[in-house]
Design a protein around this motif. Structure first.
Motif, PDB file in Angstrom:
ATOM      1  N   HIS A  63     -65.035  67.469 -87.856  1.00 11.91           N
ATOM      2  CA  HIS A  63     -66.101  67.599 -88.855  1.00 11.91           C
ATOM      3  C   HIS A  63     -66.806  66.276 -89.166  1.00 11.91           C
ATOM      4  N   ILE A 107     -64.200  70.242 -81.317  1.00  6.19           N
ATOM      5  CA  ILE A 107     -64.185  71.154 -82.466  1.00  6.19           C
ATOM      6  C   ILE A 107     -62.954  72.044 -82.342  1.00  6.19           C
ATOM      7  N   HIS A 109     -62.149  74.997 -82.983  1.00  5.22           N
ATOM      8  CA  HIS A 109     -62.251  76.344 -82.405  1.00  5.22           C
ATOM      9  C   HIS A 109     -62.714  76.325 -80.950  1.00  5.22           C
ATOM     10  N   ASP A 128     -60.619  76.333 -91.746  1.00  7.81           N
ATOM     11  CA  ASP A 128     -62.064  76.397 -91.485  1.00  7.81           C
ATOM     12  C   ASP A 128     -62.440  77.875 -91.377  1.00  7.81           C
ATOM     13  N   HIS A 130     -64.470  79.558 -89.734  1.00  8.77           N
ATOM     14  CA  HIS A 130     -64.827  80.167 -88.448  1.00  8.77           C
ATOM     15  C   HIS A 130     -63.652  80.286 -87.487  1.00  8.77           C
ATOM     16  N   SER A 345     -72.058  73.205 -82.037  1.00  4.48           N
ATOM     17  CA  SER A 345     -71.180  73.893 -83.011  1.00  4.48           C
ATOM     18  C   SER A 345     -70.154  74.769 -82.319  1.00  4.48           C
ATOM     19  N   CYS A 346     -69.200  75.269 -83.138  1.00  2.00           N
ATOM     20  CA  CYS A 346     -68.149  76.133 -82.592  1.00  2.00           C
ATOM     21  C   CYS A 346     -68.674  77.515 -82.259  1.00  2.00           C
ATOM     22  N   CYS A 406     -68.686  68.406 -84.765  1.00  2.00           N
ATOM     23  CA  CYS A 406     -69.378  69.488 -85.480  1.00  2.00           C
ATOM     24  C   CYS A 406     -70.850  69.161 -85.723  1.00  2.00           C
ATOM     25  N   CYS A 409     -73.896  71.079 -87.716  1.00  2.00           N
ATOM     26  CA  CYS A 409     -73.520  72.385 -88.269  1.00  2.00           C
ATOM     27  C   CYS A 409     -73.377  72.275 -89.776  1.00  2.00           C
ATOM     28  N   LEU A 410     -72.886  71.120 -90.221  1.00  2.00           N
ATOM     29  CA  LEU A 410     -72.719  70.920 -91.668  1.00  2.00           C
ATOM     30  C   LEU A 410     -72.856  69.436 -91.968  1.00  2.00           C
ATOM     31  N   ASN A 428     -73.917  78.478 -87.287  1.00  2.00           N
ATOM     32  CA  ASN A 428     -73.556  79.773 -87.846  1.00  2.00           C
ATOM     33  C   ASN A 428     -73.947  79.997 -89.298  1.00  2.00           C
ATOM     34  N   ARG A 434     -77.177  73.343 -96.148  1.00  2.00           N
ATOM     35  CA  ARG A 434     -76.037  73.313 -95.215  1.00  2.00           C
ATOM     36  C   ARG A 434     -76.101  72.123 -94.243  1.00  2.00           C
TER      37      ARG A 434
HETATM   38  S1  SF4 Z   1     -68.253  76.050 -88.505  1.00  2.00           S
HETATM   39 FE1  SF4 Z   1     -69.322  74.129 -88.115  1.00  2.00          FE
HETATM   40  S2  SF4 Z   1     -68.147  72.688 -89.342  1.00  2.00           S
HETATM   41 FE2  SF4 Z   1     -66.777  74.468 -89.085  1.00  2.00          FE
HETATM   42  S3  SF4 Z   1     -65.620  74.033 -87.206  1.00  2.00           S
HETATM   43 FE3  SF4 Z   1     -67.456  75.157 -86.600  1.00  2.00          FE
HETATM   44  S4  SF4 Z   1     -68.906  73.536 -86.007  1.00  2.00           S
HETATM   45 FE4  SF4 Z   1     -67.318  72.587 -87.259  1.00  2.00          FE
END
Ligand code: SF4
Length: 472
Positions: A63, A107, A109, A128, A130, A345-346, A406, A409-410, A428, A434
């Motif tokens: 992250h 990441i 995931h 997390d 996701h 991102s994931c 990440c 994504c955030l 996502n 965000r």
């Molecule tokens: S949702 Fe975004 S912040 Fe969370 S693990 Fe996936 S890429 Fe990283």
């Protein structure tokens, strides 16, 4: 009557029924990262506790890592402290860490499946939201908060409410230019962002059966955005082929035995479901969000709705979304100007996502006013993409080619929107703020659609660009 995969996995991991009516569920795999674990480890330390199952716990860093260079110490003192805390905690509690010095960092995931840690029939938890991504393998995977991270570290168990199962059958065949991301955005649009509360989603039907594991991960990843506690796909030959030879997957005869068991964990043909819907895959088109939650989306050839187009209870939400996004009710979705294009991102930072985006930008340039970032989901993805020369394709098109993380994504690392920037994003969540700026705006779409938007400088139909590149 047969059982669903959820029921089989649940029963196998049921430790006992709690007085609250919850199930104490054993967790087969716990994935840890730097953001939601420091306090959990501190709580263990305070109580003098050890990890119940350190061999079922793995950590990575994702992250907070800068993606434009990963020299330590990080310029951001808070990020450096989080990184140092994770390193210290992993050393002290005996947790393997795929840190920045590892070729397998990325990441959480993305690396779990890559390493073969994620396997069918498992229960998986991670701090997390996701974590539902891992359901693509026929695992039951839960995103958890910091106090639950502590519980799993200390006991390898979670207290969970029972779940209902909704089967979502995607019929037909997706047209070129329509991807797993479009399928899940269409599902969330139809069922709503709260529609899955109390459910696990089982994705099935011909479209899902034909999907690669990368595509199934995209689908399951966003289950949580539809309110579902988990999402999964029944394991099949595609799943087993993906897992074969992975570092933590069984090998030799043990793999064959595992396949037989994994196969038996799939939902039975006569399993009963609490709810079932069908989606017509033939009719799906590229999707784009226009609002401030992933359910506020439209097909590329549709118009942005206004408050008068929706039910009474949704009017205020639509008005709020339009005001925040600066979009007019009735405006075409296509043609919305973008300032930033983020591929990563994931949800969509895997090799096939980058390959598909590269197919669009090859031989083209991104619009002058667009800042484009391609951020691989892991070091392995980055290395594999570079072996194929994708980094050159993106750089020649005007994108920045980044390190794994990440990223945008955030807003927990330096990759952020500025002011009111509008970002075409393969991530996502499109919640207010965000992506780091309190007024920044996010349009969710597939990586190929992000690539097309970057080239056009505005939201456009990727299907027009397919097969029209420089010929490769
Ligand atoms: S949702 Fe975004 S912040 Fe969370 S693990 Fe996936 S890429 Fe990283």
């Amino acid at each position: 009557m047969g059982s669903t995969l959820l029921q089989k996995v649940w029963d196998l991991h049921d430790v006992r029924r709690l007085p609250t009516g919850q199930t104490q569920l054993f967790i087969g795999l716990h994935l840890v990262h730097e953001v939601t674990s420091p306090q959990a480890f501190d709580m263990l330390r305070l109580r003098g506790q050890h990890l119940a199952f350190p061999d079922r716990t793995f950590a990575t860093v994702d992250h907070i890592v800068p993606t434009d260079g990963q020299l330590r110490p990080f310029a951001d003192d808070m990020a450096e402290q989080m990184m140092a805390a994770l390193e210290r905690n992993c050393r002290e509690f005996g947790v393997p860490l795929f840190g920045l010095d590892s070729d397998e960092q990325g990441i959480v995931h993305v690396i779990g499946p890559e390493l073969g840690l994620t396997q069918p029939g498992m229960t998986i938890a991670c701090g997390d939201s996701h974590t539902s991504t891992h359901g693509a393998f026929g695992a039951v995977a839960f995103g958890i908060g910091t106090s639950q991270v502590r519980d799993v570290l200390a006991s390898q168990c979670l207290a969970m409410e029972p779940l209902k199962v909704r089967r979502i059958l995607v019929d037909g065949r997706l047209a070129p230019g329509v991807y797993a991301k479009d399928v899940i955005l269409a599902i969330i649009r139809r069922l709503g962002v709260q529609g899955g509360v109390g459910f696990a989603y089982e994705y099935a039907g011909p479209v899902v059966e034909r999907m690669t594991m990368d595509e199934r991960m995209t689908l399951c990843n966003m289950s949580i955005e539809g309110g579902a506690r988990a999402g999964y796909v029944n394991p099949d030959d595609t799943t087993f082929a993906y897992l074969k030879g992975r570092r933590f997957a069984p090998s030799g005869e043990a793999f064959e035995r595992a396949v037989a068991w994994w196969r038996s964990m799939a939902s039975d043909a006569d399993a009963a479901y609490d709810h079932e819907i069908h989606l017509d895959g033939d009719a799906l088109r590229p999707m784009v969000t226009w609002g401030i939650n992933p359910g506020q989306s439209a097909a590329i050839d549709e118009r942005v709705p206004g408050p008068s187009d929706v039910a009474d209870g949704d009017r205020a939400g639509v008005a709020d979304a339009l005001a925040y996004m600066g979009l007019e009710a009735g405006a075409a979705v296509a043609g919305t100007k973008v300032d930033v294009a983020f591929i990563g991102s994931c949800t969509n930072g895997r090799l096939s996502d980058l390959q598909e985006a590269a197919r669009i930008v090859r031989g083209r340039r991104i619009a002058r006013h667009v800042r484009g970032l391609v951020v691989p989901g892991s070091k392995r993805v980055r290395d594999a993409a570079e072996r194929e020369g994708l980094h050159e394709v993106f750089r020649e098109a005007g994108f920045e080619w980044r390190e794994a993380g990440c990223s945008m994504c955030l807003a927990m690392n330096p990759d952020r929107l500025d002011g009111r920037e509008m970002c075409a994003s393969s991530s996502n969540r499109n919640f207010k703020g965000r992506q780091g700026s309190p007024t920044g705006r996010t349009l969710l779409m597939s990586p190929a659609m992000v690539a097309a938007a970057a080239v056009a400088g505005e939201v456009t139909d990727v299907r027009r660009m397919l097969g029209q590149g420089s010929g490769s």
